[in-house]
Motif scaffolding. Structure first.
Motif, PDB file in Angstrom:
ATOM      1  N   SER A  50       0.846   5.640  -0.506  1.00 51.92           N
ATOM      2  CA  SER A  50      -0.166   6.579   0.930  1.00 51.92           C
ATOM      3  C   SER A  50       0.472   7.634   0.236  1.00 51.92           C
ATOM      4  O   SER A  50       1.196   8.015   0.000  1.00 51.92           O
ATOM      5  CB  SER A  50      -0.708   6.799   1.976  1.00 51.92           C
ATOM      6  OG  SER A  50      -0.858   8.179   2.246  1.00 51.92           O
ATOM      7  N   HIS A 102      -3.439   0.120  -3.588  1.00 52.59           N
ATOM      8  CA  HIS A 102      -2.947  -0.711  -2.853  1.00 52.59           C
ATOM      9  C   HIS A 102      -3.894  -2.421  -4.163  1.00 52.59           C
ATOM     10  O   HIS A 102      -3.834  -2.355  -4.781  1.00 52.59           O
ATOM     11  CB  HIS A 102      -4.343  -0.512  -1.734  1.00 52.59           C
ATOM     12  CG  HIS A 102      -4.447  -2.439  -1.246  1.00 52.59           C
ATOM     13  ND1 HIS A 102      -3.421  -2.782  -0.142  1.00 52.59           N
ATOM     14  CD2 HIS A 102      -4.675  -3.378  -1.499  1.00 52.59           C
ATOM     15  CE1 HIS A 102      -3.325  -3.269   0.378  1.00 52.59           C
ATOM     16  NE2 HIS A 102      -4.566  -4.400  -0.693  1.00 52.59           N
ATOM     17  N   PRO A 148     -10.868   9.266  -0.973  1.00 54.45           N
ATOM     18  CA  PRO A 148     -11.397  10.224  -0.091  1.00 54.45           C
ATOM     19  C   PRO A 148     -12.120  11.062  -0.478  1.00 54.45           C
ATOM     20  O   PRO A 148     -12.275  11.518  -1.592  1.00 54.45           O
ATOM     21  CB  PRO A 148      -9.746  10.842   0.744  1.00 54.45           C
ATOM     22  CG  PRO A 148      -8.956  11.331  -0.096  1.00 54.45           C
ATOM     23  CD  PRO A 148      -9.288   9.574  -1.331  1.00 54.45           C
ATOM     24  N   SER A 176       0.638  -1.156   0.305  1.00 55.57           N
ATOM     25  CA  SER A 176       0.314  -0.292   0.393  1.00 55.57           C
ATOM     26  C   SER A 176       1.028   1.405  -0.434  1.00 55.57           C
ATOM     27  O   SER A 176       1.628   1.344   0.354  1.00 55.57           O
ATOM     28  CB  SER A 176      -1.427  -0.064   0.620  1.00 55.57           C
ATOM     29  OG  SER A 176      -2.180  -1.383   1.017  1.00 55.57           O
ATOM     30  N   PHE A 227      -2.569  -1.885   6.764  1.00 51.13           N
ATOM     31  CA  PHE A 227      -3.886  -0.832   5.901  1.00 51.13           C
ATOM     32  C   PHE A 227      -5.063  -1.662   5.668  1.00 51.13           C
ATOM     33  O   PHE A 227      -4.559  -3.322   5.463  1.00 51.13           O
ATOM     34  CB  PHE A 227      -3.540  -0.582   4.294  1.00 51.13           C
ATOM     35  CG  PHE A 227      -4.766   0.348   3.789  1.00 51.13           C
ATOM     36  CD1 PHE A 227      -5.150   1.078   3.689  1.00 51.13           C
ATOM     37  CD2 PHE A 227      -5.027  -0.447   2.367  1.00 51.13           C
ATOM     38  CE1 PHE A 227      -6.121   2.035   3.092  1.00 51.13           C
ATOM     39  CE2 PHE A 227      -6.301  -0.484   1.578  1.00 51.13           C
ATOM     40  CZ  PHE A 227      -7.222   0.866   1.690  1.00 51.13           C
ATOM     41  N   ASP A 228      -6.108  -1.212   6.196  1.00 51.53           N
ATOM     42  CA  ASP A 228      -7.288  -2.173   5.737  1.00 51.53           C
ATOM     43  C   ASP A 228      -7.733  -2.241   4.447  1.00 51.53           C
ATOM     44  O   ASP A 228      -8.581  -1.142   4.162  1.00 51.53           O
ATOM     45  CB  ASP A 228      -8.382  -1.792   6.981  1.00 51.53           C
ATOM     46  CG  ASP A 228      -9.811  -2.836   7.312  1.00 51.53           C
ATOM     47  OD1 ASP A 228      -9.756  -3.273   6.885  1.00 51.53           O
ATOM     48  OD2 ASP A 228     -10.388  -2.468   7.980  1.00 51.53           O
ATOM     49  N   LYS A 251     -10.487  -3.059   3.550  1.00 51.76           N
ATOM     50  CA  LYS A 251     -11.988  -2.975   3.650  1.00 51.76           C
ATOM     51  C   LYS A 251     -12.690  -1.455   3.722  1.00 51.76           C
ATOM     52  O   LYS A 251     -13.127  -1.253   3.116  1.00 51.76           O
ATOM     53  CB  LYS A 251     -12.434  -3.595   5.230  1.00 51.76           C
ATOM     54  CG  LYS A 251     -12.208  -5.284   5.103  1.00 51.76           C
ATOM     55  CD  LYS A 251     -12.916  -5.138   6.679  1.00 51.76           C
ATOM     56  CE  LYS A 251     -12.682  -6.364   6.816  1.00 51.76           C
ATOM     57  NZ  LYS A 251     -13.523  -6.880   8.469  1.00 51.76           N
ATOM     58  N   ARG A 252     -11.579  -1.107   3.336  1.00 46.35           N
ATOM     59  CA  ARG A 252     -11.288   0.563   3.471  1.00 46.35           C
ATOM     60  C   ARG A 252     -11.742   0.980   1.455  1.00 46.35           C
ATOM     61  O   ARG A 252     -11.887   2.650   1.066  1.00 46.35           O
ATOM     62  CB  ARG A 252     -10.629   1.144   4.485  1.00 46.35           C
ATOM     63  CG  ARG A 252     -10.374   1.132   5.463  1.00 46.35           C
ATOM     64  CD  ARG A 252      -9.395   1.616   5.876  1.00 46.35           C
ATOM     65  NE  ARG A 252      -9.058   3.577   5.576  1.00 46.35           N
ATOM     66  CZ  ARG A 252      -8.061   4.384   6.187  1.00 46.35           C
ATOM     67  NH1 ARG A 252      -6.659   3.609   6.178  1.00 46.35           N
ATOM     68  NH2 ARG A 252      -8.082   5.523   5.408  1.00 46.35           N
ATOM     69  N   LYS A 263      -8.339   3.707  -2.136  1.00 46.42           N
ATOM     70  CA  LYS A 263      -9.107   4.195  -1.800  1.00 46.42           C
ATOM     71  C   LYS A 263      -8.728   6.073  -1.338  1.00 46.42           C
ATOM     72  O   LYS A 263      -8.688   6.378  -1.491  1.00 46.42           O
ATOM     73  CB  LYS A 263      -8.174   3.757  -0.207  1.00 46.42           C
ATOM     74  CG  LYS A 263      -9.434   4.438   0.841  1.00 46.42           C
ATOM     75  CD  LYS A 263      -9.011   5.873   1.478  1.00 46.42           C
ATOM     76  CE  LYS A 263      -8.324   6.465   2.786  1.00 46.42           C
ATOM     77  NZ  LYS A 263      -8.099   7.199   3.303  1.00 46.42           N
ATOM     78  N   ASN A 305     -12.889   1.939  -2.359  1.00 45.35           N
ATOM     79  CA  ASN A 305     -13.236   1.955  -2.886  1.00 45.35           C
ATOM     80  C   ASN A 305     -13.853   2.042  -4.425  1.00 45.35           C
ATOM     81  O   ASN A 305     -14.435   2.940  -4.934  1.00 45.35           O
ATOM     82  CB  ASN A 305     -13.928   3.051  -1.904  1.00 45.35           C
ATOM     83  CG  ASN A 305     -13.198   4.348  -1.955  1.00 45.35           C
ATOM     84  OD1 ASN A 305     -12.524   3.912  -2.608  1.00 45.35           O
ATOM     85  ND2 ASN A 305     -13.610   5.174  -1.617  1.00 45.35           N
TER      86      ASN A 305
END
Length: 545
Positions: A6, A110, A74, A4, A148-149, A151-152, A72, A154
């Motif tokens: 960022s 990710h 924001p 992951s 990093f999860d 599930k986040r 992910k 999107n």
């Protein structure tokens, strides 16, 4: 193993026109394309860390292109500005579209399965040097995430479901991204000759619409990806930022720039203006509301007590072209500007007011003029000093003399003694330091004391630095400093506050010689947070012709 990355944007904007669209379509790229991300990594390699082995970098990129990343994203909104660009015939209106997001928001790339056992350090180094992503206005901070999860996530490759929309994203072909498909002899082959490095002009010569070595992939992103977000209740504590910046650098512009001798009043004016912007960005909602407080910018605790660690902001005006006038302002805080609100105040510093005769204003006059300028929303007034924020970063990101390493450091502004002579008591000073005739010797004695305290602070830092004992501390020839050889008495040495005694303190210009190179900044003595006691590397003397 999963990987992951960022990306965050301290200016709150991501500027990038989507591939295949004209800039005036005002369609920014979202999510950021993997193709753009890979090109950015190569640019960092070639421009900032060219010593890296090609096989190492190519190995990292080859792993990243094997699979398509998920994202992910924001909360964000669309924005644009309109301005006219000069052309041969007449000015042309241009739309500058961007994605607007929170200063501390993170876009996460990710990959579910990447084998970077040997290349993870290489990727981390490249990310640490990535200063902008997209166009140059898109300042960014990039880093590897240890956790990093998933599930986040999107935004995924694939067809859009209910509540999603489909968007084309440009990615790299695993088999042809590092080949070279161009045939036109006018095209200059890049080094290395990869399709990934092709320029837009190269595509035009070949009459291609898409870069070779790339492929379009459909992603499903949230249908409300750009829906305006309802402002939630403001938290009592300030938001922290993902990367800690310690330096803000500004270039100054005015009809007549201030003289170097006005270093201290300019530094005091800059501090007042930054704190004024900080307060205006966080107004009180009622009498009981306590606005956020910045120890980094003010140098005081929430109880209005002075910080003793000296890791808060130094406001350092400098003359970096040697013409005797201040052309840059550096705000440096060793503790860092950790809150987005502090960065917003630094970003708002675009103008410093001056009096009718270019005299220096009192704090309440400064704040009144800044409030009036913000209400008018017409940009910075023509009078006063205009400031351009040229960079946010850390000391190693800048080439200013303040941050260089040197064995010999000389005064750029007078060192002011941090105390007065003690004529009695158990800790009284020796007779050789007492009396008006010994003021210079006393200043050197106090400087030696301050150097020892500075060395001790450096050892007690979270990241300890061992500063060697100086070989010598001597007076500059004629007590003159800077390109124009000014004496301490020619500098304004007192602040605009009641009872300030800076002009009454022992002062001097000094040369400090260390046994080995020491990195700056070095700011010592009274009013060192306001530009006094600045030391810069000594320039080598030119041999006589």
């Amino acid at each position: 193993m999963p990987l992951s990355v960022s990306l965050s944007f301290p200016a709150g904007r991501f500027h990038a026109t989507a591939w295949g669209h004209h800039v005036n379509e005002a369609l920014p790229e979202w999510p950021p394309s993997p193709w753009r991300f890979l090109r950015a990594l190569v640019a960092v390699w070639k421009q900032k860390v060219p010593h890296l082995n090609r096989q190492l970098v190519e190995g990292v990129l080859s792993e990243l292109v094997k699979t398509q990343p998920a994202f992910k994203l924001p909360p964000a909104t669309l924005g644009h500005t309109r301005h006219y660009m000069p052309t041969h015939d007449k000015p042309t209106k241009v739309f500058d579209a961007f994605v607007s997001l929170a200063h501390d928001a993170e876009v996460v790339f990710h990959w579910t399965d990447v084998n970077l056992t040997d290349g993870q350090q290489t990727l981390a180094l490249l990310l640490s040097q990535l200063g902008y992503f997209g166009r140059a206005e898109s300042w960014c901070a990039a880093r590897l995430l240890s956790e990093f999860d998933a599930k986040r996530i999107n935004c995924l490759p694939g067809s859009a479901a209910v509540g999603q929309e489909s968007v084309r994203v440009l990615t790299a072909s695993p088999t042809t991204w590092n080949e070279w498909a161009f045939k036109d002899k006018k095209i200059v082959r890049p080094d290395p000759p990869w399709n990934l490095l092709a320029e837009t002009a190269d595509l035009h010569l070949e009459r291609w619409s898409d870069p070779p070595g790339s492929k379009w992939v459909s992603y499903a992103r949230p249908a409300d990806a750009f829906a305006p977000q309802r402002a939630g209740k403001k938290e009592a504590s300030m938001r922290s930022f993902t990367r800690t910046f310690t330096v803000a650098r500004y270039a100054l512009d005015a009809i007549v720039l201030p003289l170097v001798s006005e270093t201290l009043p300019l530094a005091e004016l800059a501090r007042t203006a930054v704190l004024c912007h900080f307060d205006l960005l966080h107004p009180r909602r009622n009498e009981e509301d306590q606005p956020p407080h910045s120890e980094a910018l003010s140098g005081k605790t929430a109880l209005k007590e002075h910080r003793k660690s000296h890791d808060h902001a130094y406001y350092l005006p400098t003359d970096e072209d040697g013409d005797g006038r201040i052309d840059h302002l550096t705000i440096w805080a060793e503790m860092g500007f950790k809150a987005a609100e502090e960065l917003a105040a630094l970003d708002a510093l675009r103008w410093l007011p001056r009096g009718d005769d270019n005299d220096w204003l009192l704090a309440h006059q400064v704040c009144r003029q800044i409030r009036e300028a913000r209400r008018q929303r017409g940009g910075a007034p023509k009078s006063g000093l205009r400031l351009l924020l040229v960079g946010l970063g850390r000391c190693e990101d800048f080439r200013s003399p303040l941050f260089k390493a040197s064995q010999i450091w000389v005064s750029a502004t007078p060192f002011l003694a941090s105390r007065f002579p003690k004529e009695r008591g158990t800790r009284k000073d020796s007779g050789e330091f007492l009396g008006r005739d010994n003021a210079k010797a006393f200043a050197r004695h106090v400087l030696e004391e301050d150097i020892q305290r500075w060395r001790l602070r450096c050892l007690n830092n979270p990241h300890p630095i061992a500063i060697p004992e100086p070989d010598s501390v001597t007076f500059l020839d004629g007590d003159r400093m800077g390109a124009h050889q000014l004496r301490p008495i020619q500098f304004k040495r007192f602040r605009k506050r009641k009872g300030d005694n800076g002009a009454q303190r022992s002062a001097g210009g000094f040369r400090i010689v260390f046994p080995e190179s020491v990195s700056g900044p070095i700011c010592l003595g009274y009013s060192s947070h306001f530009g006094m006691g600045q030391f810069v590397p000594e320039k080598p003397t030119q041999p006589d012709s």
